[in-house]
Motif scaffolding. Structure first.
Motif, PDB file in Angstrom:
ATOM      1  N   LYS A   1      41.392  15.929  28.303  1.00 30.42           N
ATOM      2  CA  LYS A   1      42.551  16.030  27.419  1.00 30.42           C
ATOM      3  C   LYS A   1      43.783  16.349  28.249  1.00 30.42           C
ATOM      4  O   LYS A   1      43.741  17.160  29.174  1.00 30.42           O
ATOM      5  N   SER A   2      44.903  15.719  27.919  1.00 32.40           N
ATOM      6  CA  SER A   2      46.135  15.984  28.654  1.00 32.40           C
ATOM      7  C   SER A   2      46.525  17.454  28.515  1.00 32.40           C
ATOM      8  O   SER A   2      46.581  17.997  27.410  1.00 32.40           O
TER       9      SER A   2
ATOM     10  N   THR B   1      44.753  19.973  29.574  1.00 32.50           N
ATOM     11  CA  THR B   1      43.566  20.777  29.262  1.00 32.50           C
ATOM     12  C   THR B   1      43.562  22.103  30.016  1.00 32.50           C
ATOM     13  O   THR B   1      43.989  22.166  31.169  1.00 32.50           O
TER      14      THR B   1
ATOM     15  N   ASP C   1      37.834  17.742  26.045  1.00 34.12           N
ATOM     16  CA  ASP C   1      38.050  16.308  25.952  1.00 34.12           C
ATOM     17  C   ASP C   1      39.102  16.033  24.877  1.00 34.12           C
ATOM     18  O   ASP C   1      39.694  16.965  24.312  1.00 34.12           O
ATOM     19  N   GLU C   2      39.349  14.771  24.590  1.00 33.08           N
ATOM     20  CA  GLU C   2      40.410  14.404  23.650  1.00 33.08           C
ATOM     21  C   GLU C   2      40.148  14.903  22.235  1.00 33.08           C
ATOM     22  O   GLU C   2      41.062  15.003  21.423  1.00 33.08           O
ATOM     23  N   LYS C   3      38.896  15.226  21.921  1.00 35.08           N
ATOM     24  CA  LYS C   3      38.553  15.723  20.589  1.00 35.08           C
ATOM     25  C   LYS C   3      38.441  17.243  20.555  1.00 35.08           C
ATOM     26  O   LYS C   3      37.931  17.808  19.594  1.00 35.08           O
TER      27      LYS C   3
ATOM     28  N   LYS D   1      37.944  12.092  33.153  1.00 36.30           N
ATOM     29  CA  LYS D   1      39.152  12.153  32.328  1.00 36.30           C
ATOM     30  C   LYS D   1      39.025  13.322  31.356  1.00 36.30           C
ATOM     31  O   LYS D   1      37.955  13.580  30.818  1.00 36.30           O
TER      32      LYS D   1
END
Length: 481
Positions: free
Chosen positions: A207-208, A210, A243-245, A205
């Motif tokens: 980050k959207s 990315t 990633d999300e961060k 998975k």
């Protein structure tokens, strides 16, 4: 007023009256729930269950006292009544709990987005010549095509890497990466010895939306060198993502490892990137924008054991936030690499790392915020020179065609030019091109079989190849959105 005899008689009667049991009471929730009391959770439920019965016996004034309003028989009936109430209350709670679990499962399955379970990773072999099913055009009730096509999913980023193997049993491999509609990364791998594609879906998975950057190398680069350990593998490919961060992460694949790959050592560094950064990579370098928008480079070089990633700021001019980037070798054996990026004033520059200088690369002809891709090949006009032929591609805002500028000698950049094979791209398409591998003491192989680029056309990804003079459409890559 009582006579002394009457008083003694009353005392004697009081002594023979049986003492009452402790009074049973139904406490309030506040008194029944003690946050320090051990609890456990029923399997499949989020509701805490007290270890002890919520009903308890209460002493009044610290000593047992007899009720003045009820007899002993009534006390027994009251206890029986409370026991029955407790039994039916427990039955009701259990039934309600079961109904809640069943209803939640049904709603979670039926409602859009109700299921948060990640998709299962999968590996699919796709025979040569098979093409993916594209998004269908909706039809009306009589079977005729509707004038409004179904919009295709926009692919935010594509990235490709690969290599060639010389010899009578030689072959070339292409690894293309993208993010699917559920936010997971996937790849499609082509092997020319079989002519087949292999699609590996949902391996990690990200980050959207990315950005992606892929690179590959042969472990022969590090043979007999200290502090490097690639035992059992001959080639390794990696895809870099956020990633999300907004941390820069990598997922790596070896030719002898699992098809689903595994997290790379870069993840342990926790390099933080600007939220709008793009990515570019050519082994062993990764380019990204830092928190302040500066151009940063993460480089793989094991100067000490288990300390292989090194990060620093490049001496470029200030790029615009979110600048598209591309990175390729400018000279053979990786004597120098070039990074293309967009300056704050909108000019596209190429920065040559070994000289710390930047020059304009068609700054007045490349559309602002256009996707960018580049590739390099050996120089046909002067094979003995270390300089490589360089090609830069972007999409025009006007006709949506993809254009190319090139540098195949010591003169300035030439072009731009286009070709019918580069037409029909999705507006704002992701764009990626492939360069073979070169490294210190390892020359870039001659030939153009790896001179390939990839971009979105509707619900598909088109693969085109360049033979040094012209472009051809090779195939539709069997991706899955």
């Amino acid at each position: 007023m009582l006579r002394p005899g009457e008083l003694a008689h009353i005392k004697e009667e009081a002594e023979v009256i049986p003492k009452h049991e402790i009074i049973t009471a139904l406490p309030s929730w506040q008194s029944a729930y003690n946050p320090n009391r051990p609890i456990h959770t029923r399997h499949g439920s989020q509701d805490p269950v007290l270890e002890k019965d919520v009903f308890f016996k209460e002493k009044i004034g610290g000593t047992p006292k007899r009720s003045r309003s009820r007899s002993s028989s009534l006390d027994g009936e009251e206890n029986t009544h409370h026991s029955r109430m407790l039994f039916w209350l427990i039955i009701c709670l259990v039934v309600l709990l079961i109904l809640a679990i069943v209803l939640g499962a049904v709603l979670g399955t039926l409602l859009p987005g109700g299921s948060n379970a990640p998709p299962d990773p999968s590996v699919t072999e796709i025979p040569a010549g098979q093409t993916p099913t594209t998004t269908p055009t909706p039809t009306s009730g009589d079977g005729r095509s509707s004038p409004t096509p179904t919009p295709s999913m926009h692919i935010a980023s594509l990235s490709v890497t690969g290599w060639s193997i010389e010899g009578p049993e030689g072959y070339f491999a292409v690894w293309l990466f993208w993010q699917n509609s559920r936010g997971y990364l996937s790849r499609a791998t082509f092997n020319s010895s079989t002519g087949n594609w292999t699609r590996v879906s949902n391996f990690v998975k990200a980050k959207s939306g990315t950005p992606l950057a892929a690179a590959a190398f042969t472990t022969e680069y590090y043979k007999d060198q200290p502090n490097f350990n690639f035992t059992g593998a001959h080639h390794q490919a990696q895809v870099v993502y956020l990633d999300e961060k907004n941390r820069v992460n990598e997922w790596v694949f070896t030719d002898t490892g699992p098809a689903l790959g595994e997290a790379g050592s870069l993840n342990d560094q926790k390099y933080m990137a600007h939220g709008d950064t793009q990515l570019a990579s050519y082994w062993p370098n990764i380019i990204y924008q830092g928190m302040s928008g500066e151009m940063r480079e993460a480089r793989f070089a094991c100067y000490e054991r288990e300390t292989c990633w090194n990060d620093g700021v490049l001496a470029t001019t200030q790029p615009v936030n979110g600048s598209h980037m591309a990175m390729i070798p400018f000279h053979d054996e990786l004597a120098s690499v070039g990074v293309f990026y967009q300056e704050e004033d909108g000019r596209y520059l190429n920065f040559v790392e070994d000289s710390d200088r930047a020059t304009a690369a068609f700054s007045d002809r490349i559309s602002l915020n256009s996707s960018l891709a580049a590739f390099a090949t050996t120089r046909k006009s002067a094979p003995s020179q270390s300089s490589l032929d360089k090609y830069l591609l972007w999409q025009s805002d006007d006709d949506k065609h993809i254009y190319m500028a090139y540098s195949d000698d010591s003169s300035d950049w030439k072009g731009p030019v286009t070709h019918p094979a580069l037409a029909g791209a999705e507006a704002g398409t992701a764009l990626s091109c492939l360069t073979g591998m070169t490294f210190t003491n390892f020359s870039l192989l001659e030939g153009t079989e790896l001179s390939r680029c990839y971009f979105q056309t509707g619900a598909a990804v088109r693969e085109v190849s360049f033979d040094g003079t012209s472009w051809d459409i090779v195939s539709i890559v069997p991706i899955e959105l």
